[in-house]
Enzyme design. Structure first.
Site, PDB file in Angstrom:
ATOM      1  N   GLY A 188       3.107  -1.125   4.185  1.00  0.00           N
ATOM      2  CA  GLY A 188       2.810   0.373   4.028  1.00  0.00           C
ATOM      3  C   GLY A 188       4.307   0.612   3.648  1.00  0.00           C
ATOM      4  O   GLY A 188       4.850   0.593   2.574  1.00  0.00           O
ATOM      5  N   GLY A 189       5.170   1.520   4.812  1.00  0.00           N
ATOM      6  CA  GLY A 189       6.413   1.760   4.516  1.00  0.00           C
ATOM      7  C   GLY A 189       7.523   1.168   3.729  1.00  0.00           C
ATOM      8  O   GLY A 189       7.954   1.467   2.741  1.00  0.00           O
ATOM      9  N   HIS A 223      -9.419   0.763   5.261  1.00  0.00           N
ATOM     10  CA  HIS A 223      -8.146   1.222   5.798  1.00  0.00           C
ATOM     11  C   HIS A 223      -8.245   2.204   7.219  1.00  0.00           C
ATOM     12  O   HIS A 223      -9.276   2.963   7.074  1.00  0.00           O
ATOM     13  CB  HIS A 223      -6.964   1.844   4.918  1.00  0.00           C
ATOM     14  CG  HIS A 223      -5.722   1.749   5.347  1.00  0.00           C
ATOM     15  ND1 HIS A 223      -5.236   2.510   6.315  1.00  0.00           N
ATOM     16  CD2 HIS A 223      -4.538   1.020   5.336  1.00  0.00           C
ATOM     17  CE1 HIS A 223      -4.119   2.554   6.582  1.00  0.00           C
ATOM     18  NE2 HIS A 223      -3.734   1.423   6.074  1.00  0.00           N
ATOM     19  N   ASN A 241       1.013  -0.998  -0.021  1.00  0.00           N
ATOM     20  CA  ASN A 241      -0.051  -0.037  -0.022  1.00  0.00           C
ATOM     21  C   ASN A 241       0.979   1.169  -0.063  1.00  0.00           C
ATOM     22  O   ASN A 241       1.540   1.423   1.009  1.00  0.00           O
ATOM     23  CB  ASN A 241      -1.047  -0.077   1.311  1.00  0.00           C
ATOM     24  CG  ASN A 241      -1.759   1.187   1.416  1.00  0.00           C
ATOM     25  OD1 ASN A 241      -1.865   2.058   0.839  1.00  0.00           O
ATOM     26  ND2 ASN A 241      -2.116   1.434   2.589  1.00  0.00           N
ATOM     27  N   TRP A 242       0.903   1.947  -1.184  1.00  0.00           N
ATOM     28  CA  TRP A 242       1.639   3.002  -0.972  1.00  0.00           C
ATOM     29  C   TRP A 242       1.175   4.252  -0.603  1.00  0.00           C
ATOM     30  O   TRP A 242       2.095   5.304  -0.624  1.00  0.00           O
ATOM     31  CB  TRP A 242       2.183   3.263  -2.763  1.00  0.00           C
ATOM     32  CG  TRP A 242       2.854   2.183  -3.463  1.00  0.00           C
ATOM     33  CD1 TRP A 242       3.372   0.989  -2.958  1.00  0.00           C
ATOM     34  CD2 TRP A 242       3.067   2.225  -4.662  1.00  0.00           C
ATOM     35  NE1 TRP A 242       3.904   0.226  -3.798  1.00  0.00           N
ATOM     36  CE2 TRP A 242       4.003   0.918  -5.110  1.00  0.00           C
ATOM     37  CE3 TRP A 242       3.279   3.287  -5.947  1.00  0.00           C
ATOM     38  CZ2 TRP A 242       4.651   0.884  -6.259  1.00  0.00           C
ATOM     39  CZ3 TRP A 242       3.846   2.963  -7.151  1.00  0.00           C
ATOM     40  CH2 TRP A 242       4.472   1.633  -7.359  1.00  0.00           C
ATOM     41  N   LYS A 243      -0.072   4.234  -0.235  1.00  0.00           N
ATOM     42  CA  LYS A 243      -0.582   5.374   0.615  1.00  0.00           C
ATOM     43  C   LYS A 243      -0.436   6.426  -0.585  1.00  0.00           C
ATOM     44  O   LYS A 243      -0.242   6.421  -1.682  1.00  0.00           O
ATOM     45  CB  LYS A 243      -0.093   5.624   1.901  1.00  0.00           C
ATOM     46  CG  LYS A 243      -0.051   4.233   2.595  1.00  0.00           C
ATOM     47  CD  LYS A 243       0.003   4.547   4.045  1.00  0.00           C
ATOM     48  CE  LYS A 243       0.066   3.338   4.948  1.00  0.00           C
ATOM     49  NZ  LYS A 243      -0.019   3.367   6.302  1.00  0.00           N
ATOM     50  N   GLY A 290       2.500   2.473  10.750  1.00  0.00           N
ATOM     51  CA  GLY A 290       3.548   3.202  10.602  1.00  0.00           C
ATOM     52  C   GLY A 290       4.236   4.015  11.913  1.00  0.00           C
ATOM     53  O   GLY A 290       4.637   4.953  11.908  1.00  0.00           O
ATOM     54  N   SER A 342       3.703  -2.012  10.293  1.00  0.00           N
ATOM     55  CA  SER A 342       5.181  -2.130  10.548  1.00  0.00           C
ATOM     56  C   SER A 342       5.802  -3.115  10.255  1.00  0.00           C
ATOM     57  O   SER A 342       6.669  -3.759  10.780  1.00  0.00           O
ATOM     58  CB  SER A 342       5.643  -1.498  11.847  1.00  0.00           C
ATOM     59  OG  SER A 342       5.003  -0.167  12.182  1.00  0.00           O
ATOM     60  N   GLU A 395      -5.005  -5.096  10.753  1.00  0.00           N
ATOM     61  CA  GLU A 395      -3.868  -4.209  11.014  1.00  0.00           C
ATOM     62  C   GLU A 395      -4.325  -3.232  12.312  1.00  0.00           C
ATOM     63  O   GLU A 395      -5.091  -2.547  12.362  1.00  0.00           O
ATOM     64  CB  GLU A 395      -3.982  -3.025  10.108  1.00  0.00           C
ATOM     65  CG  GLU A 395      -3.882  -3.762   8.472  1.00  0.00           C
ATOM     66  CD  GLU A 395      -3.278  -2.625   7.374  1.00  0.00           C
ATOM     67  OE1 GLU A 395      -2.020  -2.770   6.800  1.00  0.00           O
ATOM     68  OE2 GLU A 395      -3.827  -1.819   7.280  1.00  0.00           O
TER      69      GLU A 395
HETATM   70  P1  PGA Z   1       2.967   0.387   7.748  1.00  0.00           P
HETATM   71  O1  PGA Z   1       1.707   0.609   7.020  1.00  0.00           O
HETATM   72  O2  PGA Z   1       3.638  -1.097   7.052  1.00  0.00           O
HETATM   73  O3  PGA Z   1       3.633   1.671   7.331  1.00  0.00           O
HETATM   74  O4  PGA Z   1       2.722   0.272   9.192  1.00  0.00           O
HETATM   75  C1  PGA Z   1       0.674  -0.656   6.871  1.00  0.00           C
HETATM   76  C2  PGA Z   1      -0.709  -0.300   6.318  1.00  0.00           C
HETATM   77  O5  PGA Z   1      -1.123   0.927   6.964  1.00  0.00           O
HETATM   78  O6  PGA Z   1      -1.182  -0.829   5.570  1.00  0.00           O
END
Ligand code: PGA
Length: 263
Positions: A240-241, A102, A10-12, A180, A219, A174
């Protein structure tokens, strides 16, 4: 039944057109040769979806099997909803999946499970893979209410679907406190909730919960994925990250391949 293993990125609201193109190129190049049994799903921002779909189609070493996903969609099929993106639009451009519910959408845009449930239903109607996100906030975990919270989310969002429809959903657990933040649920904490979610899905899916992929998100990165992916009810990750760095995301795919193929 062997449950599908999925690593989804998920690149957000990150990358620009050039960065998105480069990141996709690295993933497409790797996946055409190496993806194995693990399904890669990539969710770039809306403006870069069309280019990503084209890159996947034109993969140099033969067709890549990456599925391109959107990060959100609207719950209505069309209408006067300025700035919104519909499921039929996504389908018409070759997008194959969509993240819904999300926690950032819930927190900043007031999305409720009622609305998210309508999105799931519309995605299934049009043949897109919904990736339904759920998970408790920090205080809900601290107060020991996380099971109730997750149960209510799942029953409210998925309760109106037929068992056959529920069986087609991908669920992502999640915990909001882990997204994050650098804080990760321990493999044991995640496994506990994943097993609980699968038990909740069992009745809703008419006994087909064993086949529903349940991904962990929060994370998740190469340094901690091994322990998480090794748990029996964890069928991969929503990243995410670490999905913004090709080498890290590919390493997560490799870890999933190694662990789930050996299982
Ligand atoms: P993160 O995000 O890996 O940066 O914690 C996960 C997500 O929100 O899908």
């Amino acid at each position: 039944m062997k449950t599908r293993t999925i690593v989804a990125g998920n690149w957000k609201m990150h990358t620009d057109a050039t960065e998105a193109g480069n990141l996709m190129e690295a993933l497409v190049g790797w996946s055409a040769a190496d993806q194995g049994d693990v399904q890669m799903i990539v969710a770039p921002p809306y403006p870069f979806l069309a280019a990503a779909v084209e890159q996947v189609k034109k993969a140099a070493d033969g067709p890549s099997t990456i599925i391109i996903a959107a990060q959100n969609c609207h719950q209505e099929e069309s209408g006067a909803f300025t700035g919104e993106v519909s499921v039929p639009m996504l389908r018409s451009m070759g997008v194959g999946a969509c993240i819904v519910g999300h926690s950032e959408r819930r927190e900043y845009y007031g999305e409720t499970d009622e609305v998210v449930g309508r999105k799931v239903s519309l995605l299934l109607k049009h043949g897109l893979q919904p990736i339904y996100c759920c998970g408790e906030r920090r205080e809900e975990r601290e107060e020991g209410r996380y099971r109730d919270v997750v149960s209510t989310q799942i029953h409210t969002a998925l309760g109106a679907l037929s068992p056959e429809e529920v069986a087609k959903v991908v669920v992502a657990y999640e915990p909001v406190w882990a997204i994050g933040t650098g804080l990760t649920a321990t493999p044991e904490q995640a496994q506990e909730v994943h097993a609980f979610i699968r038990a909740e899905l069992q009745a809703l899916s008419g006994g087909m919960a064993a086949g529903i992929p349940i991904l962990y998100g929060g994370s998740c990165k190469p340094e901690n994925a091994e322990g998480i992916f090794a748990e029996s009810d964890i069928n991969g990750g929503l990243i995410g990250g670490a999905a913004l760095v090709a080498e890290k995301f590919i390493e997560l795919m490799r870890i999933a391949q190694r662990i789930k193929t050996a299982a």
